[in-house]
Structures are given as C-alpha cells and as structure tokens.
Design an enzyme around this catalytic site. Structure first.
Site, short mmCIF file in Angstrom:
data_model
loop_
_atom_site.label_atom_id
_atom_site.label_comp_id
_atom_site.label_asym_id
_atom_site.label_seq_id
_atom_site.Cartn_x
_atom_site.Cartn_y
_atom_site.Cartn_z
N LYS A 21 -26.00 -28.29 19.31
CA LYS A 21 -25.69 -29.60 19.88
C LYS A 21 -26.37 -30.76 19.12
O LYS A 21 -27.26 -30.54 18.31
CB LYS A 21 -26.12 -29.62 21.35
CG LYS A 21 -25.32 -28.65 22.21
CD LYS A 21 -25.79 -28.73 23.66
CE LYS A 21 -25.02 -27.82 24.56
NZ LYS A 21 -25.47 -27.95 25.97
N TYR B 153 -15.26 -29.26 27.94
CA TYR B 153 -16.05 -29.29 29.17
C TYR B 153 -15.20 -29.60 30.41
O TYR B 153 -15.74 -30.01 31.44
CB TYR B 153 -17.20 -30.28 29.04
CG TYR B 153 -18.29 -29.79 28.12
CD1 TYR B 153 -19.13 -28.75 28.50
CD2 TYR B 153 -18.46 -30.33 26.85
CE1 TYR B 153 -20.12 -28.27 27.66
CE2 TYR B 153 -19.46 -29.86 26.00
CZ TYR B 153 -20.27 -28.83 26.41
OH TYR B 153 -21.25 -28.36 25.57
N PHE C 248 -22.14 -35.40 36.15
CA PHE C 248 -22.70 -35.51 34.80
C PHE C 248 -21.66 -35.41 33.69
O PHE C 248 -22.01 -35.50 32.52
CB PHE C 248 -23.79 -34.45 34.59
CG PHE C 248 -23.30 -33.03 34.73
CD1 PHE C 248 -22.64 -32.39 33.69
CD2 PHE C 248 -23.50 -32.34 35.91
CE1 PHE C 248 -22.19 -31.08 33.82
CE2 PHE C 248 -23.06 -31.02 36.06
CZ PHE C 248 -22.39 -30.40 35.01
N THR D 297 -31.21 -22.61 30.68
CA THR D 297 -30.72 -23.98 30.46
C THR D 297 -31.86 -24.99 30.50
O THR D 297 -31.90 -25.91 29.69
CB THR D 297 -29.66 -24.33 31.53
OG1 THR D 297 -28.59 -23.37 31.44
CG2 THR D 297 -29.09 -25.72 31.30
N ARG E 66 -33.99 -22.46 23.21
CA ARG E 66 -34.24 -23.62 24.07
C ARG E 66 -35.73 -23.85 24.30
O ARG E 66 -36.16 -25.01 24.39
CB ARG E 66 -33.49 -23.47 25.38
CG ARG E 66 -31.98 -23.64 25.16
CD ARG E 66 -31.21 -23.47 26.43
NE ARG E 66 -29.80 -23.81 26.24
CZ ARG E 66 -28.82 -23.26 26.93
NH1 ARG E 66 -29.09 -22.35 27.86
NH2 ARG E 66 -27.56 -23.62 26.71
N ASN F 162 -30.21 -29.61 25.50
CA ASN F 162 -30.78 -28.27 25.43
C ASN F 162 -30.39 -27.48 24.17
O ASN F 162 -30.44 -26.26 24.15
CB ASN F 162 -30.45 -27.48 26.70
CG ASN F 162 -28.96 -27.30 26.92
OD1 ASN F 162 -28.16 -27.52 26.03
ND2 ASN F 162 -28.59 -26.89 28.12
N HIS G 226 -25.11 -24.24 22.98
CA HIS G 226 -24.16 -23.74 23.99
C HIS G 226 -23.74 -22.36 23.54
O HIS G 226 -23.57 -22.11 22.34
CB HIS G 226 -22.92 -24.64 24.07
CG HIS G 226 -21.77 -23.95 24.75
ND1 HIS G 226 -21.61 -23.95 26.11
CD2 HIS G 226 -20.74 -23.21 24.24
CE1 HIS G 226 -20.53 -23.24 26.41
NE2 HIS G 226 -20.00 -22.78 25.30
N GLU H 257 -12.81 -20.70 23.69
CA GLU H 257 -13.67 -21.63 22.96
C GLU H 257 -13.54 -21.45 21.46
O GLU H 257 -13.47 -22.44 20.71
CB GLU H 257 -15.12 -21.45 23.42
CG GLU H 257 -15.35 -21.89 24.86
CD GLU H 257 -16.74 -21.62 25.39
OE1 GLU H 257 -17.07 -22.19 26.46
OE2 GLU H 257 -17.51 -20.87 24.77
#
Length: 140
Positions: free
Chosen positions: A11, A51, A59, A93, A104, A114, A117, A128
């Site tokens: 990320k 998502y 969120f 997470t 993480r 974090n 994914h 995905e």
C-alpha cells in the site's frame, strides 16, 4: 498440499517509504514466490471496484482516497497454502496487535495505513488477481 496463488498489495504508506524490497524479503522468507508484480498508480475507479465490499462502511471514502494517494505494488504470490501463509506473514490488521516479525508489526503506521493487503479466500484471490493481471503477466 497443492500450490496456491494469492493476491497482495503493498500500500501507499509502504511504497512512499521505499519499503517494497523489505516487504518482498519477508514474503520470500515465508516461502512464497512472487510470480507477478508491478507498480501502479491505482485509479479511483480501480480502488472503488476493489473495495466495493466496503462501500456502505463509513471508512470507504477515506480508504479509496488513501489507496490512490501514491503508487502501490500489486503482486501475485504462489506457494503451499499461500493464502493462509501470506495472512500469517502480514500480521493482524492493527499493527499493535500484530505478532513480532510480521509485515504489519515491522512497517505499518496504523490500522488504516497498514502497509499490505492480502486475499482472504481462493475465490477472492481469483477475482483480485484478475482485476490487475492478465494471464500472460503471471510467470510461475
């Protein structure tokens, strides 16, 4: 056990800090092979599609904004029981609850930022992977 593939995203919080190599090292140390990888700037449409399961959650907008804020590295990982193995190496997470030695615990800034994914099931992994890679880009 049969070989399995899973999907991974490094990320923006990790790519901005130049941690791609460090994350990849933890992936490979866990016995997983990176069989496809590319650095992309995710579009708003890609992030919203990816998502979509969280669309009704409060969120969602913040998550989409975060995922398009900087480049990400999308990956296909392969190995024995790859989905569970990658989820183990990612860690919880919440980085405060993540086990020592996990991605993480080592790199995440917060629950929201974090660092990585990973797919949660074979069906999710297939969807995905197909969103970001064509078959000829995956070289096992």
């Amino acid at each position: 056990m049969a070989l399995q593939r899973t999907f991974s995203i490094i990320k923006p919080d990790a790519t901005e800090r130049n941690l791609t190599g460090a994350v990849n090292a933890k992936i490979e140390e866990a016995g997983l092979r990176i069989v496809a990888q590319k650095r992309i700037q995710m579009t708003r449409g890609q992030a919203e599609t990816f998502y979509a399961v969280h669309k009704e959650r409060p969120f969602f907008g913040e998550l989409v904004d975060f995922m398009i804020s900087a480049p990400v590295v999308v990956q296909v990982l392969e190995g024995e029981d790859a989905i569970a193995k990658y989820r183990d190496v990612m860690g919880a997470t919440n980085p405060e609850q993540a086990a020592e030695g996990t991605i993480r615990k080592a790199f995440a800034k917060s629950i929201g930022e974090n660092s990585v994914h990973g797919s949660d099931a074979p069906e999710t992994a297939a969807i995905e992977i197909a969103q970001f890679f064509s078959g000829n880009e995956i070289v096992g």
